[in-house]
Design an enzyme around this catalytic site. Structure first.
Site, PDB file in Angstrom:
ATOM      1  N   ASP A  67       0.829  -1.206   0.000  1.00 32.30           N
ATOM      2  CA  ASP A  67       0.000   0.000   0.000  1.00 32.30           C
ATOM      3  C   ASP A  67       0.861   1.253   0.000  1.00 32.30           C
ATOM      4  OD1 ASP A  67       0.910  -0.561   2.588  1.00 32.30           O
ATOM      5  OD2 ASP A  67      -1.064  -1.119   3.312  1.00 32.30           O
ATOM      6  N   ASP A 136      -7.942  -2.760  14.099  1.00 33.23           N
ATOM      7  CA  ASP A 136      -9.338  -2.935  13.665  1.00 33.23           C
ATOM      8  C   ASP A 136      -9.503  -4.120  12.699  1.00 33.23           C
ATOM      9  OD1 ASP A 136      -8.234  -1.971  11.316  1.00 33.23           O
ATOM     10  OD2 ASP A 136      -9.521  -0.190  11.180  1.00 33.23           O
ATOM     11  N   HIS A 138      -7.695  -4.702   9.940  1.00 33.06           N
ATOM     12  CA  HIS A 138      -7.341  -4.489   8.520  1.00 33.06           C
ATOM     13  C   HIS A 138      -6.057  -5.234   8.166  1.00 33.06           C
ATOM     14  CE1 HIS A 138      -4.988  -0.748   9.944  1.00 33.06           C
ATOM     15  NE2 HIS A 138      -4.072  -1.497   9.361  1.00 33.06           N
ATOM     16  N   GLU A 143      -9.802  -1.684   5.160  1.00 28.17           N
ATOM     17  CA  GLU A 143     -10.467  -1.401   6.433  1.00 28.17           C
ATOM     18  C   GLU A 143     -11.765  -2.210   6.540  1.00 28.17           C
ATOM     19  OE1 GLU A 143      -8.909   0.003   8.651  1.00 28.17           O
ATOM     20  OE2 GLU A 143      -8.139   2.007   8.195  1.00 28.17           O
TER      21      GLU A 143
HETATM   22  C1  F6R Z   1       1.274  -1.532   6.080  1.00 27.48           C
HETATM   23  C2  F6R Z   1       0.106  -2.363   6.201  1.00 27.48           C
HETATM   24  C3  F6R Z   1      -0.756  -2.329   7.399  1.00 27.48           C
HETATM   25  C4  F6R Z   1      -0.006  -2.689   8.672  1.00 27.48           C
HETATM   26  C5  F6R Z   1      -0.941  -2.614   9.875  1.00 27.48           C
HETATM   27  C6  F6R Z   1      -0.231  -2.943  11.165  1.00 27.48           C
HETATM   28  O1  F6R Z   1       1.911  -1.750   4.821  1.00 27.48           O
HETATM   29  O2  F6R Z   1      -0.177  -3.070   5.290  1.00 27.48           O
HETATM   30  O3  F6R Z   1      -1.809  -3.237   7.248  1.00 27.48           O
HETATM   31  O4  F6R Z   1       0.526  -3.977   8.548  1.00 27.48           O
HETATM   32  O5  F6R Z   1      -1.475  -1.338   9.946  1.00 27.48           O
HETATM   33  O6  F6R Z   1       0.716  -1.953  11.428  1.00 27.48           O
HETATM   34  P1  F6R Z   1       1.818  -2.128  12.546  1.00 27.48           P
HETATM   35  O7  F6R Z   1       2.655  -3.274  12.125  1.00 27.48           O
HETATM   36  O8  F6R Z   1       2.581  -0.839  12.537  1.00 27.48           O
HETATM   37  O9  F6R Z   1       1.094  -2.386  13.805  1.00 27.48           O
END
Ligand code: F6R
Length: 260
Positions: A67, A136, A138, A143
């Site tokens: 992303d 959440d 995702h 989301e």
């Molecule tokens: C980022 C991504 C997000 C993160 C998620 C968890 O490329 O794909 O889905 O993996 O927001 O983030 P952290 O690892 O910072 O808790």
């Protein structure tokens, strides 16, 4: 879905790095799927160590990011293209132009999203996709409410995700609202999905993903539909799993010949 529960983030990094090393040494031109955020950082640190100390080479690898923020200036230190360059790809021998990310600055972001899916397919698909999970539920930036069949497209971040990511910025107001993200359907096309999570803050999301119903409300639960998923988590992130003991026992009893 295989659940691997480890004591520390260093142990998580070893398990995941072993799987990546095995792929990279067996496959002449591996395609890696890379996540940003904090969860994969210990893995990236270990891969950099193996590259520098043991000569683990990524010279023929290609990589696709999950992303990217929309509208963030090229070169912004928190753009995911820059984050991955700083945390991994700039410190190993993968070619810089072999690392691709969705173009959040395109005039036509929707067309760029479609192009991105096409470029993954043209590369032969992702061999091993690293994933994290948001509080959440995702994965990538799909989301709650994301179609389980979605393709790469623009999404609006929830306020919870913006708050979670505000730690990387001076204030929450700087956290972009929109992102381009691989869709859940896109992610499901990768051959092997490896999700890493650590800490009590992820326990509820991990339980919903692994043991809850398959539902757009917990996008991570779509992984239950994929034939090859490895979830590598620490004890705190595993705390809400009902079959915790069973997962540990299965891993302990796993035959040596059976890879991840
Ligand atoms: C980022 C991504 C997000 C993160 C998620 C968890 O490329 O794909 O889905 O993996 O927001 O983030 P952290 O690892 O910072 O808790």
């Amino acid at each position: 879905m295989e659940i691997v529960i480890r004591r520390s983030v260093e142990d998580i990094a070893t398990v995941v790095s072993d799987a990546i090393e095995s792929l990279v040494t067996k496959n002449p031109a591996p395609v890696l799927g890379l996540a940003t955020g904090s969860s994969p950082l210990p893995v990236y640190k270990e891969l950099i160590r193996r590259h520098k100390e043991n000569g683990l080479s990524f010279a023929d690898a290609r990589a696709f990011l999950l992303d990217e923020y929309v509208g963030m200036a090229v070169g912004h230190p928190e753009s995911y293209r820059e984050v991955i360059r700083r945390e991994l790809t700039g410190q190993i021998d993968i070619a810089d132009d072999a690392v691709k990310s969705p173009d959040g600055n395109a005039d036509d972001v929707l067309a760029a999203a479609i192009e991105y899916d096409k470029s993954i397919a043209e590369a032969g698909g992702v061999d091993l996709q690293i994933l994290g999970i948001g509080t959440d539920g995702h994965i990538a930036f799909n989301e709650p409410g994301s179609s389980l069949a979605s393709r790469t497209r623009m999404k609006t971040l929830t306020e919870q995700t913006r708050e979670d990511n505000a730690r990387f910025f001076d204030s929450i107001d700087e956290v972009p609202v929109h992102v381009l993200t691989q869709g859940l359907g896109t992610i499901l096309e990768a051959k092997h999905l490896v999700l890493v999570a650590a800490g009590a803050g992820k326990a509820a999301a991990v339980a919903a993903m692994v043991e809850g119903p398959v539902s757009a409300f917990c996008p991570g639960s779509v992984l239950q539909l994929h034939p090859h998923v490895t979830v590598v988590i620490d004890e705190a992130a595993a705390a809400d799993l009902k079959l915790n003991d069973y997962y540990r026992r299965s891993y302990d009893l796993k035959p040596a010949w059976q890879a991840l």
